[in-house]
Write a protein that holds these residues in place. Structure first.
Motif, PDB file in Angstrom:
ATOM      1  N   VAL A   8      -1.581   4.879   6.158  1.00 19.13           N
ATOM      2  CA  VAL A   8      -1.774   3.601   5.474  1.00 19.13           C
ATOM      3  C   VAL A   8      -1.970   3.899   3.991  1.00 19.13           C
ATOM      4  N   GLN A   9      -1.204   3.207   3.153  1.00 22.79           N
ATOM      5  CA  GLN A   9      -1.340   3.457   1.715  1.00 22.79           C
ATOM      6  C   GLN A   9      -1.547   2.167   0.941  1.00 22.79           C
ATOM      7  N   ASN A  10      -2.623   2.150   0.179  1.00 20.56           N
ATOM      8  CA  ASN A  10      -2.915   1.054  -0.751  1.00 20.56           C
ATOM      9  C   ASN A  10      -2.811  -0.329  -0.107  1.00 20.56           C
ATOM     10  N   LEU A  11      -3.321  -0.433   1.094  1.00 20.71           N
ATOM     11  CA  LEU A  11      -3.257  -1.709   1.814  1.00 20.71           C
ATOM     12  C   LEU A  11      -4.126  -2.757   1.122  1.00 20.71           C
ATOM     13  N   GLY A  12      -3.564  -3.943   0.964  1.00 17.97           N
ATOM     14  CA  GLY A  12      -4.329  -5.039   0.369  1.00 17.97           C
ATOM     15  C   GLY A  12      -4.115  -6.323   1.135  1.00 17.97           C
ATOM     16  N   LYS A  13      -5.182  -7.112   1.275  1.00 25.21           N
ATOM     17  CA  LYS A  13      -5.066  -8.405   1.949  1.00 25.21           C
ATOM     18  C   LYS A  13      -6.013  -9.399   1.289  1.00 25.21           C
ATOM     19  N   VAL A  28     -10.772 -11.368  -1.726  1.00 20.86           N
ATOM     20  CA  VAL A  28     -10.178 -10.052  -1.502  1.00 20.86           C
ATOM     21  C   VAL A  28     -10.835  -9.441  -0.264  1.00 20.86           C
ATOM     22  N   ALA A  29     -10.122  -9.488   0.857  1.00 19.25           N
ATOM     23  CA  ALA A  29     -10.688  -8.991   2.116  1.00 19.25           C
ATOM     24  C   ALA A  29     -10.504  -7.486   2.238  1.00 19.25           C
ATOM     25  N   ALA A  30      -9.397  -6.979   1.697  1.00 20.40           N
ATOM     26  CA  ALA A  30      -9.161  -5.525   1.695  1.00 20.40           C
ATOM     27  C   ALA A  30      -8.351  -5.188   0.458  1.00 20.40           C
ATOM     28  N   GLU A  31      -8.714  -4.066  -0.179  1.00 16.74           N
ATOM     29  CA  GLU A  31      -8.037  -3.691  -1.424  1.00 16.74           C
ATOM     30  C   GLU A  31      -7.875  -2.181  -1.485  1.00 16.74           C
ATOM     31  N   ASP A  32      -6.654  -1.753  -1.741  1.00 17.38           N
ATOM     32  CA  ASP A  32      -6.407  -0.339  -2.001  1.00 17.38           C
ATOM     33  C   ASP A  32      -6.966   0.571  -0.896  1.00 17.38           C
ATOM     34  N   VAL A  33      -6.688   0.201   0.350  1.00 20.56           N
ATOM     35  CA  VAL A  33      -7.195   1.004   1.471  1.00 20.56           C
ATOM     36  C   VAL A  33      -6.116   2.010   1.911  1.00 20.56           C
ATOM     37  N   SER A  34      -6.455   3.277   1.862  1.00 24.26           N
ATOM     38  CA  SER A  34      -5.508   4.330   2.244  1.00 24.26           C
ATOM     39  C   SER A  34      -6.169   5.301   3.220  1.00 24.26           C
ATOM     40  N   PHE A  35      -5.459   5.656   4.278  1.00 22.07           N
ATOM     41  CA  PHE A  35      -5.967   6.681   5.203  1.00 22.07           C
ATOM     42  C   PHE A  35      -4.869   7.126   6.152  1.00 22.07           C
ATOM     43  N   THR A  36      -5.141   8.202   6.861  1.00 18.36           N
ATOM     44  CA  THR A  36      -4.210   8.681   7.886  1.00 18.36           C
ATOM     45  C   THR A  36      -4.997   8.918   9.174  1.00 18.36           C
ATOM     46  N   ILE A  37      -4.295   8.842  10.293  1.00 12.48           N
ATOM     47  CA  ILE A  37      -4.886   9.242  11.578  1.00 12.48           C
ATOM     48  C   ILE A  37      -3.859  10.093  12.323  1.00 12.48           C
ATOM     49  N   HIS A  38      -4.324  11.177  12.891  1.00 15.19           N
ATOM     50  CA  HIS A  38      -3.458  12.042  13.694  1.00 15.19           C
ATOM     51  C   HIS A  38      -3.593  11.708  15.178  1.00 15.19           C
ATOM     52  N   ALA A  39      -2.609  12.097  15.954  1.00 12.29           N
ATOM     53  CA  ALA A  39      -2.694  11.940  17.410  1.00 12.29           C
ATOM     54  C   ALA A  39      -3.948  12.654  17.899  1.00 12.29           C
ATOM     55  N   GLY A  40      -4.663  12.027  18.806  1.00 15.48           N
ATOM     56  CA  GLY A  40      -5.849  12.651  19.379  1.00 15.48           C
ATOM     57  C   GLY A  40      -7.090  12.571  18.511  1.00 15.48           C
ATOM     58  N   GLU A  41      -6.971  11.914  17.355  1.00 14.93           N
ATOM     59  CA  GLU A  41      -8.091  11.888  16.407  1.00 14.93           C
ATOM     60  C   GLU A  41      -8.753  10.505  16.354  1.00 14.93           C
ATOM     61  N   THR A  42     -10.063  10.498  16.101  1.00 20.02           N
ATOM     62  CA  THR A  42     -10.767   9.233  15.865  1.00 20.02           C
ATOM     63  C   THR A  42     -11.189   9.158  14.403  1.00 20.02           C
ATOM     64  N   VAL A  43     -10.786   8.097  13.741  1.00 18.27           N
ATOM     65  CA  VAL A  43     -11.285   7.829  12.395  1.00 18.27           C
ATOM     66  C   VAL A  43     -12.118   6.558  12.489  1.00 18.27           C
ATOM     67  N   ASP A  67      -0.751  -8.155   2.044  1.00 17.58           N
ATOM     68  CA  ASP A  67      -0.053  -8.600   0.817  1.00 17.58           C
ATOM     69  C   ASP A  67       0.581  -7.423   0.113  1.00 17.58           C
ATOM     70  N   SER A  68      -0.004  -6.256   0.291  1.00 14.77           N
ATOM     71  CA  SER A  68       0.510  -5.103  -0.457  1.00 14.77           C
ATOM     72  C   SER A  68       0.226  -3.830   0.319  1.00 14.77           C
ATOM     73  N   GLY A  69       0.892  -2.772  -0.093  1.00  7.24           N
ATOM     74  CA  GLY A  69       0.671  -1.477   0.529  1.00  7.24           C
ATOM     75  C   GLY A  69       1.769  -1.136   1.517  1.00  7.24           C
ATOM     76  N   SER A  70       1.604  -0.005   2.167  1.00  7.02           N
ATOM     77  CA  SER A  70       2.587   0.407   3.165  1.00  7.02           C
ATOM     78  C   SER A  70       1.881   0.981   4.382  1.00  7.02           C
ATOM     79  N   ILE A  71       2.503   0.825   5.526  1.00  4.56           N
ATOM     80  CA  ILE A  71       1.966   1.354   6.783  1.00  4.56           C
ATOM     81  C   ILE A  71       3.098   2.076   7.504  1.00  4.56           C
ATOM     82  N   GLU A  72       2.898   3.351   7.738  1.00  2.12           N
ATOM     83  CA  GLU A  72       3.893   4.100   8.495  1.00  2.12           C
ATOM     84  C   GLU A  72       3.276   4.491   9.825  1.00  2.12           C
ATOM     85  N   PHE A  73       3.952   4.099  10.898  1.00 10.09           N
ATOM     86  CA  PHE A  73       3.451   4.398  12.235  1.00 10.09           C
ATOM     87  C   PHE A  73       4.552   5.093  13.021  1.00 10.09           C
TER      88      PHE A  73
END
Ligand code: ADP
Ligand code: MG
Length: 335
Positions: A8-13, A28-43, A67-73
């Motif tokens: 997840v990169q720079n997610l905004g809502k 602004v409910a969410a702004e500039d939220v970025s993170f990754t999760i790997h298989a088998g991992e808890t974040v 509204d903004s950002g990118s999500i790769e799944f």
């Protein structure tokens, strides 16, 4: 290291809201939220009510449009995916809700409820649905005869097991768990957490675990993000974040937690004062009104999440500038 399953990169809502009788504002409910999760991992995602945790969870699953950002799944750009590809992706990402009873329709018996996603996503042929439901029941620790009951006829813990069985029915890779044990008694909570950890190991599931309970987060997640008023203010390995917090807000949360006190830094921090409004926030630190360390510069510039030690991030500009090897224990500013 393998590629993350979710990036997840720079997610905004934001949400348009009424401010007064005639004026409109932007929440602004969410702004500039970025993170990754790997298989088998808890974040884990922690923060007070209203900090934007559920918004992030819903956006990640595309239950809501960011509204903004990118999500790769799983190597797919989720925000630019065709309508036809979406259902198959949906099967791979599931959600478990806080209030199991509210998320289960009272009209059907729970056996049917667990079979529903199988029908919807057609992951198994119709004649195999009963057998798959029985398998799911066993997997989550429900008895066969529970299938003939309605959700209100089983206990809260059993209802949540049904919610988990429904989520797992379509063989997901990622599960967003939105406060899945907050409505349960402590003893039942422990059973459900154990079940979730077992299932994760068995199926190599990636979890985004939303919670406001630091004790639970400490038990279940190796990495944590702390949210405040729509922004991630600190992120890193859970033990580090909870015992050597790099943000006054996290120190405040930890100080207010009645668990065995893990804070290594000497200070206990009392976050007094009113939180600022999430509507049309100023480009400054959102904690200014409550932070015992706030200085003039904190209200003069926008903040940015920065890596201060490998894998450990903070949005506090004073911490970023003044820490020595990740240690920063200033005197509170007296007013
Ligand atoms: P959390 O899960 O951390 O409690 P939420 O993501 O539910 O936080 O909410 C974040 C902020 O967005 C809150 O201020 C909430 O009031 C606001 N919000 C959430 N959903 C909506 C909506 N549909 N319309 C307007 N505001 C919303
Ligand atoms: Mg929520």
């Amino acid at each position: 290291m393998t590629r993350p399953i979710l990036t997840v990169q720079n997610l905004g809502k934001t949400y348009p809201v009424k401010k007064g009788l005639f004026s409109k504002g932007t929440l602004v409910a969410a702004e500039d939220v970025s993170f990754t999760i790997h298989a088998g991992e808890t974040v884990a995602l922690v923060g007070e009510s209203g900090s934007g945790k559920s918004t992030v969870g819903r956006c990640v699953l595309r239950l809501e449009e960011p509204d903004s950002g990118s999500i790769e799944f799983e190597d797919t750009d989720l925000l630019n995916v065709s309508e036809t590809a979406l259902p198959a992706l949906r099967a791979r990402m599931q959600m478990v809700f806080q209030d199991p009873l509210a998320s289960l329709t009272p009209r059907h018996k729970v056996g049917k409820l667990v079979g529903e996603p199988l029908l919807l996503h057609a992951t198994v042929p119709p004649r195999e649905i009963d057998a798959k439901v029985a398998e799911l029941f066993e997997l989550v620790g429900l008895r066969r005869d529970h299938a003939e009951r309605y959700a209100h006829q089983i206990s809260g813990g059993q209802q949540q097991r049904v919610g988990i069985a429904r989520a797992l029915a379509t063989n997901p890779a990622l599960v967003v768990l939105d406060e899945p044990t907050s409505a349960l008694d402590v003893s039942v909570e422990a059973q459900i957490l154990n079940l979730l950890m077992d299932l994760q190991e068995q199926f190599n599931l990636a979890y985004l675990f939303i919670s406001h309970d630091l004790a639970v987060v400490r038990l279940i997640a190796k990495r944590v993000m702390v949210m405040y008023l729509g922004q991630v203010v600190e992120a890193g390995p859970t033990e580090d974040v909870l015992t050597r917090s790099f943000h006054p807000y996290t120190r405040g949360l930890v100080s207010a937690t009645p668990i065995e006190h893990p804070l290594e830094v000497k200070q206990r921090i009392n976050l007094t004062g009113e939180p600022s409004s999430p509507i049309d926030p100023k480009p400054q630190c959102r904690l200014v009104s409550r932070c015992p360390f706030a200085r003039p510069e904190c209200s003069q510039e926008p903040t940015e999440l920065k890596e201060v030690k490998p894998g450990h991030f903070t949005r506090c500009i004073r911490f970023q500038r003044e820490h020595v090897d990740g240690v920063w224990n200033p005197e509170p500013v007296t007013v």
